[in-house]
Design a protein around this motif. Sequence first.
Motif, mmCIF file in Angstrom:
data_model
loop_
_atom_site.group_PDB
_atom_site.id
_atom_site.type_symbol
_atom_site.label_atom_id
_atom_site.label_comp_id
_atom_site.label_asym_id
_atom_site.label_seq_id
_atom_site.Cartn_x
_atom_site.Cartn_y
_atom_site.Cartn_z
ATOM 1 N N HIS B 76 34.782 31.814 28.241
ATOM 2 C CA HIS B 76 34.904 33.224 27.882
ATOM 3 C C HIS B 76 33.808 34.097 28.464
ATOM 4 C CE1 HIS B 76 31.731 32.859 24.852
ATOM 5 N NE2 HIS B 76 32.234 31.663 24.643
ATOM 6 N N VAL B 77 32.713 33.493 29.010
ATOM 7 C CA VAL B 77 31.665 34.338 29.600
ATOM 8 C C VAL B 77 31.943 34.610 31.077
ATOM 9 C CG1 VAL B 77 29.953 33.410 27.998
ATOM 10 C CG2 VAL B 77 30.116 32.457 30.295
ATOM 11 N N ILE B 78 32.853 33.839 31.664
ATOM 12 C CA ILE B 78 33.075 33.941 33.110
ATOM 13 C C ILE B 78 33.680 35.290 33.529
ATOM 14 C CG2 ILE B 78 34.266 32.829 35.054
ATOM 15 C CD1 ILE B 78 32.907 30.434 34.124
ATOM 16 N N PRO B 79 34.653 35.826 32.777
ATOM 17 C CA PRO B 79 35.195 37.135 33.187
ATOM 18 C C PRO B 79 34.119 38.211 33.303
ATOM 19 C CG PRO B 79 36.599 36.153 31.538
ATOM 20 C CD PRO B 79 35.386 35.269 31.644
ATOM 21 N N ALA B 80 33.164 38.178 32.391
ATOM 22 C CA ALA B 80 32.130 39.213 32.407
ATOM 23 C C ALA B 80 31.268 39.127 33.662
ATOM 24 C CB ALA B 80 31.267 39.097 31.156
ATOM 25 N N LEU B 81 31.224 37.958 34.297
ATOM 26 C CA LEU B 81 30.448 37.815 35.524
ATOM 27 C C LEU B 81 31.166 38.451 36.718
ATOM 28 C CD1 LEU B 81 29.311 34.091 35.145
ATOM 29 C CD2 LEU B 81 27.940 36.143 34.760
ATOM 30 N N GLY B 82 32.468 38.740 36.537
ATOM 31 C CA GLY B 82 33.209 39.396 37.610
ATOM 32 C C GLY B 82 34.294 38.539 38.217
ATOM 33 N N MET B 155 41.712 45.170 35.503
ATOM 34 C CA MET B 155 40.971 46.040 34.580
ATOM 35 C C MET B 155 39.505 45.645 34.486
ATOM 36 S SD MET B 155 42.644 48.551 33.349
ATOM 37 C CE MET B 155 41.889 49.027 31.781
ATOM 38 N N LEU B 156 39.212 44.407 34.789
ATOM 39 C CA LEU B 156 37.824 43.931 34.765
ATOM 40 C C LEU B 156 37.046 44.454 35.965
ATOM 41 C CD1 LEU B 156 38.194 40.149 33.934
ATOM 42 C CD2 LEU B 156 36.818 41.771 32.666
ATOM 43 N N GLN B 157 37.758 45.040 36.940
ATOM 44 C CA GLN B 157 37.169 45.367 38.236
ATOM 45 C C GLN B 157 36.421 44.153 38.760
ATOM 46 O OE1 GLN B 157 35.052 49.112 37.754
ATOM 47 N NE2 GLN B 157 36.975 50.163 38.102
ATOM 48 N N PRO B 158 37.148 43.060 38.920
ATOM 49 C CA PRO B 158 36.484 41.813 39.305
ATOM 50 C C PRO B 158 36.024 41.858 40.749
ATOM 51 C CG PRO B 158 38.854 41.545 39.405
ATOM 52 C CD PRO B 158 38.611 42.932 38.870
ATOM 53 N N ARG B 159 35.004 41.062 41.046
ATOM 54 C CA ARG B 159 34.624 40.909 42.445
ATOM 55 C C ARG B 159 35.428 39.780 43.069
ATOM 56 N NH1 ARG B 159 28.488 40.261 42.730
ATOM 57 N NH2 ARG B 159 28.760 39.488 40.612
ATOM 58 N N SER B 191 37.514 40.238 46.466
ATOM 59 C CA SER B 191 37.770 38.924 47.064
ATOM 60 C C SER B 191 38.892 38.253 46.293
ATOM 61 C CB SER B 191 36.534 38.034 46.982
ATOM 62 O OG SER B 191 35.442 38.700 47.539
ATOM 63 N N ILE B 192 39.732 37.515 47.013
ATOM 64 C CA ILE B 192 40.857 36.858 46.352
ATOM 65 C C ILE B 192 40.883 35.389 46.729
ATOM 66 C CG2 ILE B 192 43.374 36.778 46.096
ATOM 67 C CD1 ILE B 192 43.490 39.726 46.764
ATOM 68 N N LEU B 193 41.058 34.543 45.716
ATOM 69 C CA LEU B 193 41.327 33.131 45.965
ATOM 70 C C LEU B 193 42.724 32.865 45.422
ATOM 71 C CD1 LEU B 193 40.422 30.385 46.991
ATOM 72 C CD2 LEU B 193 39.366 29.948 44.778
ATOM 73 N N LEU B 194 43.653 32.652 46.355
ATOM 74 C CA LEU B 194 45.064 32.510 46.001
ATOM 75 C C LEU B 194 45.486 31.055 46.138
ATOM 76 C CD1 LEU B 194 48.080 33.640 45.706
ATOM 77 C CD2 LEU B 194 48.045 33.843 48.193
ATOM 78 N N VAL B 195 46.129 30.555 45.089
ATOM 79 C CA VAL B 195 46.658 29.206 45.109
ATOM 80 C C VAL B 195 48.174 29.328 45.160
ATOM 81 C CG1 VAL B 195 47.207 27.500 43.350
ATOM 82 C CG2 VAL B 195 44.842 27.804 44.063
ATOM 83 N N GLU B 196 48.818 28.726 46.144
ATOM 84 C CA GLU B 196 50.264 28.927 46.291
ATOM 85 C C GLU B 196 50.970 27.685 46.820
ATOM 86 O OE1 GLU B 196 52.436 32.293 45.133
ATOM 87 O OE2 GLU B 196 53.026 30.408 46.064
ATOM 88 N N GLN B 197 52.165 27.479 46.286
ATOM 89 C CA GLN B 197 53.038 26.468 46.871
ATOM 90 C C GLN B 197 53.848 27.079 47.997
ATOM 91 O OE1 GLN B 197 55.535 23.468 44.889
ATOM 92 N NE2 GLN B 197 54.664 24.328 43.034
ATOM 93 N N ASN B 198 54.038 28.391 47.896
ATOM 94 C CA ASN B 198 54.780 29.107 48.932
ATOM 95 C C ASN B 198 53.835 29.329 50.108
ATOM 96 O OD1 ASN B 198 56.062 30.974 50.549
ATOM 97 N ND2 ASN B 198 57.006 32.050 48.821
ATOM 98 N N THR B 199 53.807 28.333 51.010
ATOM 99 C CA THR B 199 52.831 28.319 52.093
ATOM 100 C C THR B 199 53.028 29.492 53.047
ATOM 101 O OG1 THR B 199 52.885 25.934 51.900
ATOM 102 C CG2 THR B 199 51.821 26.825 53.838
ATOM 103 N N THR B 200 54.288 29.833 53.293
ATOM 104 C CA THR B 200 54.564 30.951 54.195
ATOM 105 C C THR B 200 53.924 32.229 53.676
ATOM 106 O OG1 THR B 200 56.710 29.895 54.435
ATOM 107 C CG2 THR B 200 56.425 32.043 55.473
ATOM 108 N N LEU B 201 54.139 32.488 52.363
ATOM 109 C CA LEU B 201 53.562 33.674 51.750
ATOM 110 C C LEU B 201 52.041 33.618 51.827
ATOM 111 C CD1 LEU B 201 53.685 36.220 49.853
ATOM 112 C CD2 LEU B 201 53.616 34.624 47.948
ATOM 113 N N ALA B 202 51.470 32.479 51.443
ATOM 114 C CA ALA B 202 50.016 32.365 51.376
ATOM 115 C C ALA B 202 49.377 32.623 52.738
ATOM 116 C CB ALA B 202 49.630 30.984 50.854
#
Lengths: 328, 239
Positions: B76-82, B155-159, B191-202
Amino acid sequence: MSGLSPRQWTGLALLAALAIALPFAFEPRGYGIRILCLALLFAAMAQAWNIVAGLANQISLGHAAFFGIGAYTSTLLLIHFGITPWLGMFAAAILGGAAALLISLPTMRLRGHYFALATLAFGEVMRVIGNSWGGLTGGPVGISVPFAQPSLALMQFRETRSSYWLMLAALVVVTLVFVAIKRSRLGYRLRAIKENADAAEVIGVDTTRTKIIAAVISGALTAALGTLYAQFQFFFDPDTVFGVASVSVRMAMIAIVGGIGTAAGPILGALFVIPLEEFANQVFSAQAAGLSQLVFGLLLILVILIEPRGFMAIGPRLQRLLRKGDRR
Amino acid sequence: MTNPSALLSISGLHAGYGAMDVLHDVSIEVGAGEFVCVIGANTAGKSTLLRTISGLVAARGSIRFDGTELVGRPSHVIPALGIAHVPEGRHVFPEMTVEENVMLGAYAVRSAGDLAARCDRVLTMFPRLRERLTQLAGTLSGGEQQMAAIGRALMLQPRLLLLDEPSHGLAPKIVDELHDTFLAVSRTGTSILLVEQNTTLALSVAGRGYVLESGRVVLSGTSTELSGNDAVRSAYLGL
């Protein structure tokens, strides 16, 4: 309740006036008003239970533990130290809250049936302790609240209607606490946990801590209501105040029949379940052993089969039906 | 390619459930503003990787986010880090309105202040949500629920935004819309870390990717490199 329209305010005021005036329609020391008192008390208890169970969906079947702790705390303080139940009630709330904290630390990581079973066991442990620790509780023989001259200071009344107003006030207080929590940050956290614990966790809700805070509030309120029960009945034993069927399950059932998670649900539920139980007792108990419980049980099953979400869901359902009728 | 300035730097990570390790010696980096994907088959450990970053799975090794070690911190503390996580299967709060769902993203971490402004930015990115603000999230279509879940995370304005199988169970037309959504989020500098099975999309949205197989990184490179790789083409792109 900033969201209420003037019409709703008027309705609420009328309802309040009716609730306050209701005892005058009953015989002052009769049977009817006593049933009404118990219905209000159980409504308040189900409302306290509703804080954790209704908002976070942690279904406790052990709330009798807190209720019994409250009844014994104030009564023992009164017997041994002459402390007024008004103060005893706060001591009861503190001990009830502490007990809730203690039991929550290991159990609040559990969900669903596992949590229900763990709390059920906790209630039973308290019942066994109550029966075995005769030196403190008087054991299975039970314990009597010392009878004094009726006085407000000792929370003992000549007229049952005074008890009624006390129970009514308790119900109002617990309901206001429930509504305040539901609309607060804490309430949103609890609802997030109820709907999806993992999603709540990843948006930063400390799920365990949130549930524990709610449980402590719920346990403290339930214990304070235990004091009111003791002062109302004047006599109780471990099997009544720590009972699974007589307290824990009944609290849960009332809230569920009325509409779990809603503010009005426990009130409707209690006003239905408690008189129904008495009615079944009166009509059927002379006929055959166990018949009244059977009838009572069947009626409850019927209610839940017809509307599993409780009375509170029946209104919207009717509205939908009517709207469908209009379209046709 | 060890880059000390990376926003997220995972090295030698082992993680799993109970005695079972699902991830073995995984090392992954995400730079500031970068769009990185992790592809792989079912059970390769992709979701576990994101759940480990979010603190939902116990781990050994190192996960450094902007210099802070995350391993051993409660979730629960991780979201606050961004770091915002959009879990697999969308996970909206079905009995709450769209507005409540989105607002809760920031509500839970007490960043308050410019809540309304943040909400407005999110809704500008997802006009469809604005039309459905008072609707219960459970009654939205799959694609809209995914938008609500992503909106809530933003809404968190995550990094760093962690996206777990966002295309799962969505119609192809909706998947195309998601494609644009991701790029819109990425353009804001998140920054985005995307995990996908749809390889074409990823590989069409991310700049760089890792291939995860049975809990190990077996391949990494730019999306162009991976798209051209024979093993990736035959195993994941069906070419």
